[in-house]
Design a protein around this motif. Structure first.
Motif, PDB file in Angstrom:
ATOM      1  N   LYS A 143      -4.857   2.327   1.373  1.00 21.77           N
ATOM      2  CA  LYS A 143      -3.794   1.409   1.757  1.00 21.77           C
ATOM      3  C   LYS A 143      -3.822   1.202   3.270  1.00 21.77           C
ATOM      4  O   LYS A 143      -3.938   2.169   4.034  1.00 21.77           O
TER       5      LYS A 143
ATOM      6  N   ALA B 215      -7.693  -5.738   3.769  1.00 14.34           N
ATOM      7  CA  ALA B 215      -6.433  -6.399   3.417  1.00 14.34           C
ATOM      8  C   ALA B 215      -6.484  -7.879   3.769  1.00 14.34           C
ATOM      9  O   ALA B 215      -7.245  -8.293   4.647  1.00 14.34           O
ATOM     10  N   ASP B 216      -5.671  -8.652   3.092  1.00 12.33           N
ATOM     11  CA  ASP B 216      -5.508 -10.074   3.401  1.00 12.33           C
ATOM     12  C   ASP B 216      -4.215 -10.248   4.213  1.00 12.33           C
ATOM     13  O   ASP B 216      -3.174  -9.648   3.890  1.00 12.33           O
TER      14      ASP B 216
ATOM     15  N   THR C 231       2.360 -10.891   6.885  1.00 16.61           N
ATOM     16  CA  THR C 231       2.408 -10.126   5.642  1.00 16.61           C
ATOM     17  C   THR C 231       0.998  -9.652   5.283  1.00 16.61           C
ATOM     18  O   THR C 231       0.050 -10.443   5.284  1.00 16.61           O
ATOM     19  N   ALA C 232       0.883  -8.350   4.969  1.00 13.73           N
ATOM     20  CA  ALA C 232      -0.403  -7.761   4.541  1.00 13.73           C
ATOM     21  C   ALA C 232      -0.383  -7.566   3.036  1.00 13.73           C
ATOM     22  O   ALA C 232       0.511  -6.890   2.505  1.00 13.73           O
ATOM     23  N   LYS C 233      -1.377  -8.165   2.350  1.00 13.80           N
ATOM     24  CA  LYS C 233      -1.509  -8.008   0.900  1.00 13.80           C
ATOM     25  C   LYS C 233      -2.713  -7.120   0.615  1.00 13.80           C
ATOM     26  O   LYS C 233      -3.793  -7.317   1.186  1.00 13.80           O
ATOM     27  N   HIS C 234      -2.552  -6.151  -0.314  1.00 15.25           N
ATOM     28  CA  HIS C 234      -3.625  -5.213  -0.635  1.00 15.25           C
ATOM     29  C   HIS C 234      -3.512  -4.804  -2.093  1.00 15.25           C
ATOM     30  O   HIS C 234      -2.427  -4.834  -2.684  1.00 15.25           O
TER      31      HIS C 234
ATOM     32  N   GLY D 243      -0.883  -2.402  -3.137  1.00 13.88           N
ATOM     33  CA  GLY D 243       0.507  -2.876  -3.166  1.00 13.88           C
ATOM     34  C   GLY D 243       1.505  -1.815  -2.706  1.00 13.88           C
ATOM     35  O   GLY D 243       1.155  -0.653  -2.545  1.00 13.88           O
ATOM     36  N   PRO D 244       2.770  -2.154  -2.473  1.00 10.46           N
ATOM     37  CA  PRO D 244       3.279  -3.530  -2.415  1.00 10.46           C
ATOM     38  C   PRO D 244       2.966  -4.178  -1.069  1.00 10.46           C
ATOM     39  O   PRO D 244       2.413  -3.525  -0.189  1.00 10.46           O
ATOM     40  N   ASP D 245       3.382  -5.455  -0.898  1.00  6.53           N
ATOM     41  CA  ASP D 245       3.125  -6.144   0.362  1.00  6.53           C
ATOM     42  C   ASP D 245       3.883  -5.480   1.512  1.00  6.53           C
ATOM     43  O   ASP D 245       4.988  -4.957   1.332  1.00  6.53           O
ATOM     44  N   GLN D 246       3.254  -5.509   2.678  1.00  3.96           N
ATOM     45  CA  GLN D 246       3.885  -4.979   3.878  1.00  3.96           C
ATOM     46  C   GLN D 246       4.113  -6.131   4.859  1.00  3.96           C
ATOM     47  O   GLN D 246       3.247  -6.989   5.025  1.00  3.96           O
TER      48      GLN D 246
END
Length: 564
Positions: free
Chosen positions: A130, A163-164, A218-221, A224-227
């Motif tokens: 993460k 991460a995106d 916002t970081a998507k991975h 999860g969940p989004d940060q």
């Protein structure tokens, strides 16, 4: 945490397929213990001899990890590299790898050997990490209206897979359009850990409305969940397009008040110096946006302006009205007049707006001022005139006193309720308040004086018929009146009527009636005797009742007089 994924015929669950075999996929977490299953626990056939775990090295060659004999409790570790101290076998024959890292992303094979068979089960391990919380760095100090500017850089670190990152404005995603919004993302890998860091740079064309906008990342991975990063706001620079002049003093503005003028401009950063036009006179203020007029007068009413210090064309205008109220009243103070005289009341007013006028007399509101052309005692009193406009009120007054010689308007008598006294009432008008003098002694029961009208009462016990006088006096003169009062004892011996005046009138009427009856009776008797005598004489001589016309006429006149 781990996940087991496999491909069995038509059942697909996000599997990784290797032709001719079924390869399970296990997802482990970075830094934690990774458990690699051996045929999902179905790995102890009859006649089991041993279970062996092996793997494919980085160079593609096979390597052994450990062997577990069926009749022994402990496994024998055969690995000589970094796995030597990190691997063990569970009771269900699963391979346990402590302190999982990206180096463990490879294929592991479980070999089960029995008296009758030899089976191998391959498992691919993937390790997820993460990312750290996203942070916006290298923030712009300010944004300029309509200009493409790098707003900031969003960074997340130590992730696997990478991460995106998504830029958000007021919780809505920003989309790269290549003109007003440009987003550039890069991924870097740590050469030691193999973990990836992602950074994203945002170039943004701000507008004035963005002065309150909040920007986040916002970081998507896959873990999860989004940060979401902390929100950032940015000052937006733009030139002044509008100037506004405000009068911040309390309304309405009255003579003597201080008036503060405030000049505001919509530019950012806002201007700090302005020019004020004070009724044609230019005044410059520096490092402030206000100008104060002290102790204004009605002459200060007029047009006021403010503008930018370096641009007189960009200005704003306000009309300032100073409220005022001038009032004069004639007469004022104490006014002394005599009964029947007149008073002329004059009210003059000068005001900045239509004034409201109200009158009161002795604290009672008047619909209109009375007619003072011929004063009466009831006109006396305190007259107050209130004149007002919004925010200003003036009160003026005069106290009118009407004086005159007292005059008795009524003198009456009546018997008290218990029948033992006579009560005399003397009513008079006059000012100042008159004094009273009675011609007989008695008890002064009651006295009142209201609006020039005085009432005096005297209680007496007359033992004989009296004539009582009431005398009222003040500094202007006097007046007197008399009344007859009968004795209480005389009334008790005769038939009482309802009141003395009625009894006396009854006696007079009865006397007159009796006299008229007696006179009429005497006249009738005389006429009868005359007729009788006349007729008897005719009868005696035997003459005919005849006479001349003159005698007949005279007889008729005599008869007529007798009837009266």
């Amino acid at each position: 945490m781990q996940s087991v994924i496999c491909l069995f015929g038509a059942f697909i669950a996000a599997a990784v397929f290797h032709p001719g075999s079924c390869v399970e996929t296990v997802i482990g977490l970075y830094g934690e213990t990774i458990e690699v299953p051996c045929n999902n626990g179905t790995n102890k056939p009859d006649g089991l001899i041993f279970t062996k775990w092996k793997y494919v090295k980085d160079d593609g060659s096979p390597g052994d990890l450990l062997v577990k004999q069926a009749q022994k409790d402990e496994a024998t570790v055969s690995a000589t590299d970094g796995y030597k101290s990190r691997v063990s076998i569970a009771a269900n024959s699963s391979l346990l790898i402590v302190q999982g890292s990206l180096a463990d992303q490879r294929v592991f094979t479980c070999m089960v050997v029995s008296l009758t068979n030899l089976e191998e089960y391959s498992v691919e391990v993937k390790v997820h990490k993460k990312p750290s919380a996203p942070v916006i760095k290298n923030n712009a100090k300010e944004l300029e209206n309509g200009k493409l500017t790098q707003l900031g850089e969003c960074v997340v670190e130590n992730a696997n897979p990478p991460a995106d990152l998504i830029w958000m404005k007021n919780n809505q995603p920003l989309v790269d359009d290549g003109k007003t919004i440009i987003i550039t993302s890069t991924i870097t890998k740590d050469p030691v850990t193999g973990l990836s860091s992602t950074s994203s740079r945002l170039q943004y064309t701000a507008r004035k409305e963005d002065v309150e906008s909040q920007f986040t990342c916002t970081a998507k991975h896959v873990t999860g969940p989004d940060q979401v990063s902390e929100a950032e706001t940015f000052p937006i620079h733009y030139p002044t397009e509008k100037v506004s002049l405000q009068v911040v003093s309390q309304s309405p503005i009255r003579e003597g008040d201080d008036v503060t003028l405030k000049c505001q401009a919509d530019g950012n950063p806002p201007p700090t110096s302005f020019s004020f036009n004070i009724k044609g006179k230019k005044v410059t203020v520096t490092d402030k946006d206000v100008y104060t007029l002290t102790g204004v007068t009605r002459a200060d009413s007029g047009i006021y302006k403010c503008s930018l210090l370096d641009n007189d064309v960009m200005e704003s205008t306000q009309f300032v009205t100073v409220s005022f109220l001038d009032v004069s009243l004639t007469p004022t103070g104490k006014v002394l007049k005599k009964l029947g005289e007149n008073v002329t009341v004059s009210l003059e007013k000068n005001a900045s707006s239509e004034a409201k006028v109200t009158w009161t007399k002795d604290n009672r509101k008047l619909d209109k001022l009375p007619d003072f052309s011929k004063l009466t005692y009831s006109d006396a009193g305190l007259y107050v005139c209130d004149v007002s406009i919004e925010g200003i009120k003036r009160s003026l007054s005069f106290e009118l006193t009407v004086e005159g010689t007292p005059r008795i308007t009524s003198l009456t008598k009546h018997r008290s309720n218990d029948g033992k006294h006579k009560v005399l009432t003397c009513e008079a008008e006059g000012s100042p308040k008159p004094d009273v003098q009675w011609s007989v002694n008695g008890t002064n029961d009651e006295m009142s004086y209201v609006r020039g009208k005085a009432t005096f009462k005297l209680t007496v016990v007359p033992t004989k018929n009296l004539t009582v006088s009431c005398l009222v006096t003040n500094k202007h003169g006097d007046d007197a009146k008399e009344i007859s009062v009968f004795s209480l004892f005389e009334e008790d011996t005769s038939k009482r009527e309802k009141n003395e005046d009625g009894a006396e009138q009854a006696k007079v009427i009865v006397g007159v009636l009796v006299g008229l009856i007696v006179v009429a009776a005497l006249v009738g008797l005389t006429y009868w005797l005359y007729i009788k005598k006349t007729r008897q004489g005719s009868w005696k001589t035997g003459e005919k009742e005849a006479g001349t016309s003159e005698e007949s006429k005279k007889l008729e006149e005599n008869n007529h007089k007798a009837d009266v």
